[in-house]
Design a protein around this motif. Structure first.
Motif, mmCIF file in Angstrom:
data_model
loop_
_atom_site.group_PDB
_atom_site.id
_atom_site.type_symbol
_atom_site.label_atom_id
_atom_site.label_comp_id
_atom_site.label_asym_id
_atom_site.label_seq_id
_atom_site.Cartn_x
_atom_site.Cartn_y
_atom_site.Cartn_z
ATOM 1 N N UNK A 155 10.445 -5.364 3.806
ATOM 2 C CA UNK A 155 9.533 -4.231 3.686
ATOM 3 C C UNK A 155 9.985 -3.285 2.580
ATOM 4 N N UNK A 156 11.275 -2.945 2.579
ATOM 5 C CA UNK A 156 11.787 -2.019 1.579
ATOM 6 C C UNK A 156 11.693 -2.567 0.166
ATOM 7 N N UNK A 157 12.011 -3.853 -0.006
ATOM 8 C CA UNK A 157 11.981 -4.455 -1.333
ATOM 9 C C UNK A 157 10.552 -4.520 -1.869
ATOM 10 N N UNK A 162 6.721 -2.592 -5.542
ATOM 11 C CA UNK A 162 5.367 -2.185 -5.935
ATOM 12 C C UNK A 162 5.408 -0.874 -6.707
ATOM 13 N N UNK A 163 6.187 0.082 -6.194
ATOM 14 C CA UNK A 163 6.300 1.382 -6.856
ATOM 15 C C UNK A 163 6.854 1.237 -8.271
ATOM 16 N N UNK A 165 3.376 5.761 -5.654
ATOM 17 C CA UNK A 165 3.114 5.866 -7.088
ATOM 18 C C UNK A 165 2.086 6.960 -7.368
ATOM 19 N N UNK A 166 1.069 7.039 -6.499
ATOM 20 C CA UNK A 166 -0.004 8.021 -6.714
ATOM 21 C C UNK A 166 0.527 9.442 -6.577
ATOM 22 N N UNK A 212 0.823 -1.211 0.000
ATOM 23 C CA UNK A 212 0.000 0.000 0.000
ATOM 24 C C UNK A 212 0.858 1.263 0.000
ATOM 25 N N UNK A 213 1.986 1.223 0.697
ATOM 26 C CA UNK A 213 2.873 2.384 0.688
ATOM 27 C C UNK A 213 3.484 2.581 -0.700
ATOM 28 N N UNK A 214 3.818 1.489 -1.373
ATOM 29 C CA UNK A 214 4.313 1.596 -2.747
ATOM 30 C C UNK A 214 3.268 2.171 -3.674
#
Length: 451
Positions: free
Chosen positions: A251-253, A258-259, A214-215, A208-210
């Motif tokens: 988490x970072x990957x 995702x981004x 992106x948004x 969701x953070x990715x």
């Protein structure tokens, strides 16, 4: 920011959350209907100009022509147009895709969608307050008779309803969404990320953070706070092994993956215009129009005019116009605060950490408008349970007066420039500095009184 016991007494007679939800939904529906009536009869429109940009982009996306076609390597396979054919569209194609029902359902579909995101965001706030924040912020023991017992679930629900209403019934929130601004979509994505963190669903939170990044790119700053919280869950004494462990790296990957996966997909369909308008434009943007940021005056003084466009820039002009001049302190402060507070706290403190990061990001940004205030106001209902235990009513009123006062001071001078045409750029810059200092002062009070 009033004493916890007072908040509890007010909450006891406050309408239920579902009542507030229903009333606020009706309010948004009525405002959208009013916007249609008003816009048909007035030259000064209620609808935000950005909504027309979104709607035009959606129309271009649905109506490909020889001059309007997706320019990515796979663009021809999907048979879609290029939303960036609409000048000033600087957003992800996903936004234009979301608003395509404007063309085949109703022109105000997007407004209803944005208003619905407001309402869903409040539901998330309510659940976070009831499930995590209020239980963690209400001590089992206290010297005050009114605060000596663990809070009952019923009173917890009432207090959560009161706090959530600060978002649902906030005029800045519901007018921006009903005028057609897409900020509510990002707010919902950010709160979904936060909710997943508080529920310790870290993989979901990373995805969701990715998506949020992106948004709109600024939520990337929240990742460092999540890494800090995850690092403190590792019992190792070595700081390097604490920060670089399976949980933090995963988490970072996932978040970065995702981004880049979303960005890669958008590039394959819409090509270089997607990269240029969604991301690169905001990095190289030279906005010399007046806004709350004191940086605008530097850009205004060094902005190339038509007559001077051929003259080489001096070294000082290059430094003043460089994005790094504002970007470096902005990111150092917001990322530094996120990591330091992250490793000192736990997941329950993430709303406070994200609030502090966002305030710093906004006030040190090269462009700062009232719409950006929504980015950190979003977290205030989640902070109040802890702030109300230590901050005095007098201090609260002083902070509110200072926060509103510096804006009024700036707006009074901006009116002279915008509507009277007076040359008050220097005075406006000075008020921008006052705005910056005032907001940092309010943030300092919040940090010192957060318990």
């Amino acid at each position: 920011m009033f004493p916890f016991s007072l908040l509890s007494r007010v909450a006891a007679s406050f309408p239920s959350f579902y009542t507030v939800l229903f009333v606020s939904s009706l309010l948004r529906w009525a405002l959208i209907l009013y916007s249609e009536w008003h816009d048909a009869r007035s030259k000064v429109k209620y609808t935000d100009i950005d909504y027309r940009v979104f709607s035009d982009a959606a129309r271009f996306l649905l109506s490909p022509t020889s001059d309007n076609v997706a320019q990515g390597p796979l663009g021809g396979l999907f048979g879609v147009g290029d939303p960036y054919t609409r000048s000033t569209y600087r957003y992800t194609p996903l936004l234009a895709l979301l608003l395509t029902p404007n063309e085949w359902i109703h022109p105000s579909f997007g407004k209803y969608l944005f208003a619905a995101c407001d309402v869903l965001a409040s539901v998330l706030m309510y659940r976070m307050l009831v499930d995590v924040i209020l239980p963690a912020s209400t001590p089992s023991q206290s010297s005050s008779p009114g605060e000596g017992k663990q809070q009952e679930p019923a009173s917890r629900d009432c207090l959560a309803a009161l706090l959530t209403s600060l978002h649902l019934l906030n005029p800045l929130v519901f007018t921006i969404s009903t005028r057609g601004s897409s900020e509510s979509v990002l707010s919902l994505l950010v709160l979904l990320s936060l909710y997943a963190c508080l529920k310790e669903r870290w993989t979901t939170a990373a995805v969701l953070l990715g998506l949020s990044t992106h948004w709109k790119i600024y939520p990337v700053i929240y990742g460092i706070a999540c890494v800090g919280v995850l690092a403190m869950r590792n019992p190792r004494s070595n700081w390097v092994s604490r920060v670089l462990n399976w949980s933090t790296v995963k988490f970072g990957v996932i978040s970065a993956g995702t981004f880049f996966a979303l960005g890669g997909g958008m590039y394959l369909i819409w090509g270089q215009p997607f990269v240029e308008h969604t991301y690169l434009y905001h990095v190289s943007r030279l906005d010399h129009r007046h806004n709350f940021s004191p940086y605008f005056y530097w850009i205004y003084l060094t902005y190339p005019s038509a007559a001077a466009s051929l003259a080489p820039l001096t070294s000082i002009q290059k430094v003043l116009r460089s994005p790094l001049t504002s970007f470096a302190p902005q990111m150092i402060l917001s990322l530094g605060v996120g990591f330091v507070f992250g490793v000192l706290g736990s997941k329950e403190h993430l709303p406070f950490i994200w609030f502090a990061q966002t305030v710093l990001f906004v006030v040190f940004n090269r462009v700062c408008t009232s719409q950006y205030f929504l980015w950190y106001i979003l977290f205030l209902p989640l902070l109040l349970p802890r702030l109300s235990r230590s901050i005095t009513p007098r201090t609260s009123l002083v902070c509110l007066a200072l926060w509103f006062g510096v804006q009024v001071l700036w707006l009074a001078e901006a009116y002279k420039l915008e509507f009277l045409g007076e040359n008050v750029y220097l005075g406006l810059w000075f008020r921008g500095v006052v705005y910056l200092v005032g907001n940092i002062g309010v943030l300092a009070v919040v940090v010192l009184n957060y318990v």
